[in-house]
Design an enzyme around this catalytic site. Structure first.
Site, short mmCIF file in Angstrom:
data_model
loop_
_atom_site.label_atom_id
_atom_site.label_comp_id
_atom_site.label_asym_id
_atom_site.label_seq_id
_atom_site.Cartn_x
_atom_site.Cartn_y
_atom_site.Cartn_z
N GLY A 83 -2.12 1.46 -7.61
CA GLY A 83 -1.47 2.12 -9.04
C GLY A 83 -1.59 3.54 -8.59
NE ARG B 88 2.24 6.32 -14.17
CZ ARG B 88 3.37 5.97 -15.16
NH1 ARG B 88 4.84 6.26 -14.42
NH2 ARG B 88 3.24 4.29 -15.70
CG ASP C 7 5.51 -5.78 -6.92
OD1 ASP C 7 4.47 -6.00 -7.44
OD2 ASP C 7 6.70 -6.23 -7.38
CB VAL C 8 -0.75 -5.02 -6.61
CG1 VAL C 8 -1.09 -4.16 -6.10
CG2 VAL C 8 0.03 -4.75 -8.34
CE1 TYR D 218 -2.72 -4.20 -19.93
CE2 TYR D 218 -4.48 -4.18 -22.07
CZ TYR D 218 -4.41 -3.18 -20.50
OH TYR D 218 -4.89 -2.29 -20.27
CE LYS E 132 -6.14 -4.29 -16.97
NZ LYS E 132 -6.29 -3.28 -16.85
P1 NAI Z 1 0.38 4.41 -15.52
O1 NAI Z 1 1.15 3.19 -16.41
O2 NAI Z 1 -0.19 5.87 -15.80
O3 NAI Z 1 -0.30 4.37 -14.42
C1 NAI Z 1 0.15 2.97 -14.01
C2 NAI Z 1 -0.09 2.73 -12.28
O4 NAI Z 1 0.53 1.56 -11.51
C3 NAI Z 1 1.71 3.46 -11.97
O5 NAI Z 1 1.98 4.98 -11.17
C4 NAI Z 1 2.42 2.26 -11.74
O6 NAI Z 1 3.45 2.87 -10.94
C5 NAI Z 1 1.62 1.92 -10.85
N1 NAI Z 1 1.93 -0.12 -10.97
C6 NAI Z 1 2.31 -0.29 -11.97
N2 NAI Z 1 3.16 -1.81 -11.39
C7 NAI Z 1 3.01 -1.58 -10.30
C8 NAI Z 1 3.45 -2.81 -9.05
N3 NAI Z 1 3.15 -3.86 -9.51
N4 NAI Z 1 2.68 -2.15 -7.61
C9 NAI Z 1 2.52 -1.80 -7.94
N5 NAI Z 1 1.80 -0.33 -8.60
C10 NAI Z 1 2.28 -0.66 -9.91
O7 NAI Z 1 -1.46 3.88 -16.06
P2 NAI Z 1 -2.66 3.65 -16.70
O8 NAI Z 1 -3.49 4.78 -18.23
O9 NAI Z 1 -3.16 5.41 -15.60
O10 NAI Z 1 -3.54 2.60 -16.05
C11 NAI Z 1 -4.28 2.69 -15.34
C12 NAI Z 1 -5.07 1.18 -15.31
O11 NAI Z 1 -6.44 1.05 -16.28
C13 NAI Z 1 -4.06 -0.05 -15.23
O12 NAI Z 1 -4.84 -1.51 -15.02
C14 NAI Z 1 -4.39 -0.01 -17.24
O13 NAI Z 1 -4.67 -1.47 -17.49
C15 NAI Z 1 -5.68 0.85 -17.14
N6 NAI Z 1 -6.63 0.54 -18.49
C16 NAI Z 1 -5.99 1.68 -18.81
C17 NAI Z 1 -6.27 2.42 -20.39
C18 NAI Z 1 -5.80 2.83 -20.54
O14 NAI Z 1 -5.55 3.31 -22.47
N7 NAI Z 1 -5.02 4.61 -20.49
C19 NAI Z 1 -7.13 1.99 -20.86
C20 NAI Z 1 -7.54 0.51 -20.46
C21 NAI Z 1 -7.22 -0.52 -19.06
#
Ligand code: NAI
Length: 246
Positions: free
Chosen positions: A12, A15, A62-63, A154, A158
């Site tokens: 992921g 971005r 796709d993880v 979710y 986690k």
């Molecule tokens: P985001 O939605 O901006 O980025 C997620 C990335 O994962 C994207 O590039 C997307 O294409 C990729 N992705 C989605 N499904 C996928 C799959 N099946 N296989 C491979 N790649 C996949 O999300 P963000 O905010 O950057 O989150 C990153 C991590 O941090 C996630 O695990 C999220 O749960 C965690 N997180 C985020 C928080 C927040 O406030 N933004 C808070 C706590 C945890």
């Protein structure tokens, strides 16, 4: 902290938080592989990272799909020869109250957020045990510890990551592999942009430091745990949440 020449896989990483983690690792001389379901954006991120003077590669992954994970990790190993750092960052949300939650939304979130950590770690560990060195960092969330209405799937995914992280830590400590998790609070990214403004304002009131976190706040914690200097830290959860949970 310099770990020049090491190879990292950031799932992921196209971005948001994952991109910031890959960039931060690159500034330390690490070669990051961006493994993301969105190949186009992953390619742009990877190209930007190469401008920092390290080697990078974007791969479509796709993880949640076991065969894809096995094939892609094999390809990465052929290209780079080693895997030092795995950051299990890919994650999705499919929010709704339990009463209305569809089974497919439960399954999708558990697969992408939790099963993926098992699948990717399994492949990385095969390589890391041979190297007798490895760093696995899993991105959990503050809701694993607090719960959150509308996020049963979710928060369960986690919380599952927390138990899985500690188990990896215990199983592979003797092989020089550490496993830790970073649990972010509210971080400004595409995932959180979609929340209504009034909800964001309410949430801010619960954060002692009075602001949302930036992706770099999470990336800095990941870089430390990924570094050789963090060699005596394993099975731990580092909370990066401005104090909203302590
Ligand atoms: P985001 O939605 O901006 O980025 C997620 C990335 O994962 C994207 O590039 C997307 O294409 C990729 N992705 C989605 N499904 C996928 C799959 N099946 N296989 C491979 N790649 C996949 O999300 P963000 O905010 O950057 O989150 C990153 C991590 O941090 C996630 O695990 C999220 O749960 C965690 N997180 C985020 C928080 C927040 O406030 N933004 C808070 C706590 C945890």
């Amino acid at each position: 902290m310099d770990f020049k020449g090491q190879v990292a896989i950031v799932t992921g990483g196209a971005r948001g938080i994952g991109k910031s983690i890959a960039e931060a690792l690159a500034t330390k001389g690490v070669n990051p592989v961006i493994a993301d379901i969105g190949l186009e954006q992953a390619g742009e991120t990877s190209a930007g990272i190469e401008r920092l003077g390290v080697k990078s590669m974007a791969v479509s992954l796709d993880v949640s799909k076991a065969e894809e994970v096995i094939r892609v990790f094999d390809d990465i190993l052929k290209e780079f020869g080693r895997i030092d750092i795995l950051v299990n960052n890919a994650g999705i949300t499919r929010d709704s109250l339990i009463m209305r939650m569809k089974e497919e939304d439960w399954d999708a979130v558990i697969s992408v957020n939790l099963k993926s950590v098992f699948l990717c770690s399994r492949e990385a560990i095969k390589v890391m045990t041979k190297q007798r060195y490895g760093r696995i960092i899993n991105i959990a969330s503050v809701v694993a510890f607090m719960g959150n209405p509308g996020q049963a799937n979710y928060s369960a995914s986690k919380a599952g990551i927390v138990g899985l992280t500690k188990t990896i830590a215990k199983e592979y400590a003797s092989r020089g592999i550490t496993a830790n998790a970073v649990a972010p609070g509210f971080i400004t990214t595409a995932m959180t942009d979609k929340l209504p403004d009034n909800v964001k304002e309410e949430m801010k009131k619960a954060i002692p430091l009075g602001r949302f976190g930036m992706p770099e706040d999470v990336a800095n914690a990941v870089v430390f745990l990924a570094s050789p200097q963090a060699s005596y830290i394993t099975g731990q959860i580092m909370h990066v949440n401005g104090g909203m949970y302590m």
